[in-house]
Write an enzyme that holds these catalytic residues in place. Structure first.
Site, PDB file in Angstrom:
ATOM      1  N   HIS A 144      54.457  -0.495  63.309  1.00  0.00           N
ATOM      2  CA  HIS A 144      54.100   0.472  62.266  1.00  0.00           C
ATOM      3  C   HIS A 144      55.057   1.651  62.263  1.00  0.00           C
ATOM      4  O   HIS A 144      54.718   2.720  61.766  1.00  0.00           O
ATOM      5  CB  HIS A 144      52.648   0.920  62.481  1.00  0.00           C
ATOM      6  CG  HIS A 144      51.692  -0.226  62.354  1.00  0.00           C
ATOM      7  ND1 HIS A 144      51.079  -0.565  61.180  1.00  0.00           N
ATOM      8  CD2 HIS A 144      51.314  -1.154  63.272  1.00  0.00           C
ATOM      9  CE1 HIS A 144      50.322  -1.641  61.379  1.00  0.00           C
ATOM     10  NE2 HIS A 144      50.456  -2.025  62.637  1.00  0.00           N
ATOM     11  N   GLU A 173      74.473   2.145  81.209  1.00  0.00           N
ATOM     12  CA  GLU A 173      75.385   2.726  82.205  1.00  0.00           C
ATOM     13  C   GLU A 173      76.325   1.686  82.794  1.00  0.00           C
ATOM     14  O   GLU A 173      77.426   2.003  83.229  1.00  0.00           O
ATOM     15  CB  GLU A 173      74.598   3.393  83.342  1.00  0.00           C
ATOM     16  CG  GLU A 173      74.320   4.851  83.072  1.00  0.00           C
ATOM     17  CD  GLU A 173      73.812   5.622  84.276  1.00  0.00           C
ATOM     18  OE1 GLU A 173      73.238   6.694  84.040  1.00  0.00           O
ATOM     19  OE2 GLU A 173      73.956   5.184  85.433  1.00  0.00           O
ATOM     20  N   LYS A 189      78.118  15.523  85.024  1.00  0.00           N
ATOM     21  CA  LYS A 189      77.728  16.204  86.268  1.00  0.00           C
ATOM     22  C   LYS A 189      78.767  17.263  86.637  1.00  0.00           C
ATOM     23  O   LYS A 189      78.435  18.387  86.989  1.00  0.00           O
ATOM     24  CB  LYS A 189      77.630  15.190  87.430  1.00  0.00           C
ATOM     25  CG  LYS A 189      76.361  14.338  87.447  1.00  0.00           C
ATOM     26  CD  LYS A 189      76.280  13.526  88.752  1.00  0.00           C
ATOM     27  CE  LYS A 189      75.088  12.586  88.786  1.00  0.00           C
ATOM     28  NZ  LYS A 189      74.952  11.851  90.034  1.00  0.00           N
TER      29      LYS A 189
HETATM   30  O1  PA5 Z   1      72.693   4.699  88.119  1.00  0.00           O
HETATM   31  C1  PA5 Z   1      73.198   5.733  88.533  1.00  0.00           C
HETATM   32  O2  PA5 Z   1      74.078   5.726  89.416  1.00  0.00           O
HETATM   33  C2  PA5 Z   1      72.745   7.084  88.034  1.00  0.00           C
HETATM   34  O3  PA5 Z   1      71.843   6.990  86.987  1.00  0.00           O
HETATM   35  C3  PA5 Z   1      72.088   7.854  89.165  1.00  0.00           C
HETATM   36  O4  PA5 Z   1      70.963   7.163  89.612  1.00  0.00           O
HETATM   37  C4  PA5 Z   1      71.688   9.258  88.727  1.00  0.00           C
HETATM   38  O5  PA5 Z   1      72.787   9.945  88.208  1.00  0.00           O
HETATM   39  C5  PA5 Z   1      71.129  10.047  89.909  1.00  0.00           C
HETATM   40  O6  PA5 Z   1      72.052  10.058  90.962  1.00  0.00           O
HETATM   41  P1  PA5 Z   1      71.608  10.343  92.442  1.00  0.00           P
HETATM   42  O7  PA5 Z   1      70.650   9.301  92.892  1.00  0.00           O
HETATM   43  O8  PA5 Z   1      72.871  10.318  93.232  1.00  0.00           O
HETATM   44  O9  PA5 Z   1      70.968  11.701  92.452  1.00  0.00           O
END
Ligand code: PA5
Length: 468
Positions: free
Chosen positions: A324, A295, A438
């Site tokens: 394996h 990410e 989202k």
């Molecule tokens: O790293 C990130 O920003 C995302 O993976 C969020 O943690 C994830 O989308 C969940 O978002 P939120 O904590 O706002 O519900």
């Protein structure tokens, strides 16, 4: 001193040859860039990158421990038996990784006296949530609702489902003590709900993005509740912070790791970064790291706004299990991967293999040896096989798996990825690709304000689908 070490001997050209290994010149060439990147990251420490300060927030640590202490009698008396995290991505992966690393692998079958089980419900698959509802008595659960944005559809829908089930089971008034929320201080819908309902709550501070939040109450609340040494975890992270924040390249494991990752992809044509955990307990840390890397660095745009489409592909493997399963590909397949072995020098247990069948050569060499020796030999065997096949491989060595060493690891990887952001010239702290999905989900589910996107999606539907 249980200091984490990074052994990068076998990513060098001396080990795997110049086509696949890094030369001294390549490392020397990138070193000043990594140091400059570190200065750029550190300059934002008290501004928009507040995750760097999480290990040092003694008041937050104390609040988390006080809360866990206040709930302990309910677990000790059996009134509550389970902690259930409702969260996803950065609001769930760290919780699972810490529990896997620092609690017994069988904790949830038979939790130690007075401690709850921990479930991380990071999916809205109805066969997961439905099975949970069929199996687990919600009146014995504390729900740890975690969402920085306070609006993520998955977490919000879980919250709505579980809140209703709780109210049905224990009543409107009593349900309040079954919920603890971790969210932004102001933004999102969860904060006003917390205020209205009187739920216990913690704050995800400004400047702490989801995947950099494991050392905030996001990861700490559930950890403290299941008995993890939260102070040790943060002390380990603080020690790594001390080690990395100003050190020159040659002494800085985060900078060296960031440099290896960047060079492996950009100079050696290896887009795949495999974390091969030779520790069952550390295996979930690879999944936490996979999100952190993917990410943060997987981006379309450079910082200047040009299309660059960059990013390594993280892969998780577990030793010896995946020897394996995946090792064949790793040793003989395309030269598109580099490897990080997670190695543990001292296990908590010694398991001795009994001497039996002395007349069978295939068994007799094992008798009297330990599984510790076998596990270490398999790890080294994999390392040798990779090296001999020209596959670069470094090791992150944990003296043992403790809260303190895991804290060091988390912080080192966070810092390495922040520095990678500079080296790859991308914003390591946004996630427009995640936001895009989202938004599409909101549109498909009919959320107000997303009508235009829904129309676009409908218009883009194939008029001529091909399905067999
Ligand atoms: O790293 C990130 O920003 C995302 O993976 C969020 O943690 C994830 O989308 C969940 O978002 P939120 O904590 O706002 O519900």
């Amino acid at each position: 001193m249980d200091r984490l070490t990074l052994d990068y001997t076998h990513v060098l050209d001396a080990a795997v040859g110049p086509d696949h290994g890094l030369t001294a010149q390549e490392l020397e060439g990138i070193a000043p860039q990594t140091e400059e990147a570190l200065r750029a990251v550190q300059a934002r420490r008290t501004k928009d990158l507040r995750w760097m300060d999480l290990p040092h927030q003694a008041d937050v640590q104390q609040d988390v421990l006080d809360y866990a202490g206040s709930m302990q009698p309910l677990f000790a008396s059996g009134q509550l038996k389970n902690v259930v995290v409702l969260g996803i991505g950065g609001s769930a992966l760290g919780n699972r990784a810490l529990h896997a690393a620092l609690s017994s692998p069988f904790h949830d079958i038979e939790p130690p006296e007075g401690l709850p089980r921990l479930f991380v419900l990071d999916n809205v698959d109805p066969d997961l949530v439905g099975e949970f509802l069929d199996t687990v008595d919600v009146s014995k659960c504390l729900f740890n609702v975690i969402s920085k944005s306070g609006s993520t559809a998955e977490t919000m829908s879980q919250f709505l489902v579980l809140r209703q089930k709780l109210i049905d089971a224990v009543g409107e008034e009593a349900h309040v003590r079954h919920i603890v929320v971790t969210t932004d201080a102001e933004k999102g819908v969860l904060r006003p709900i917390v205020d209205a309902e009187g739920y216990a709550s913690f704050i995800v501070p400004d400047g702490v993005g989801g995947r950099f939040s494991v050392l905030s109450p996001v990861g700490l609340v559930s950890s403290a509740l299941v008995g993890i040494d939260v102070r040790g975890l943060l002390a380990g992270a603080a020690d790594m912070d001390e080690r990395c924040k100003g050190a020159a390249f040659a002494d800085n494991p985060a900078l060296i790791y960031a440099a290896i990752q960047t060079l492996m992809q950009n100079k050696k044509g290896k887009p795949m970064a495999v974390t091969f955990s030779y520790s069952q307990r550390l295996a979930s840390l690879s999944d936490w790291y996979a999100q952190l890397l993917a990410e943060s660095i997987g981006k379309r745009k450079s910082k200047g706004g040009a299309d660059v489409f960059v990013g390594p592909t993280p892969v998780s493997a577990v030793g010896v299990t995946d020897q394996h399963s995946q090792s064949q590909l790793y040793v003989e397949g395309p030269f598109d991967k580099w490897f990080t072995l997670l190695a543990v020098e001292r296990a908590d247990h010694v398991v001795t293999i009994p001497k039996q069948y002395a007349d069978h050569d295939a068994l007799s060499y094992l008798g009297g040896r330990t599984m510790n020796e076998l596990f270490a030999a398999e790890r080294e065997g994999t390392r040798i096989a990779l090296t001999d096949a020209g596959r670069p491989c470094c090791s992150i060595q944990f003296p043992s798996v403790t809260a303190h060493t895991v804290g060091q690891y988390l912080y080192m990887m966070e810092m390495a990825v922040a520095v990678m952001g500079e080296l790859y010239d991308v914003d390591a702290f946004d996630q427009p690709g995640v936001e895009a999905a989202k938004v599409a989900t909101y549109a498909l589910m009919g959320r107000a304000g997303f009508e235009e996107r829904r129309t676009e999606i409908e218009a883009a539907k194939s008029k001529d689908p091909k399905v067999v």
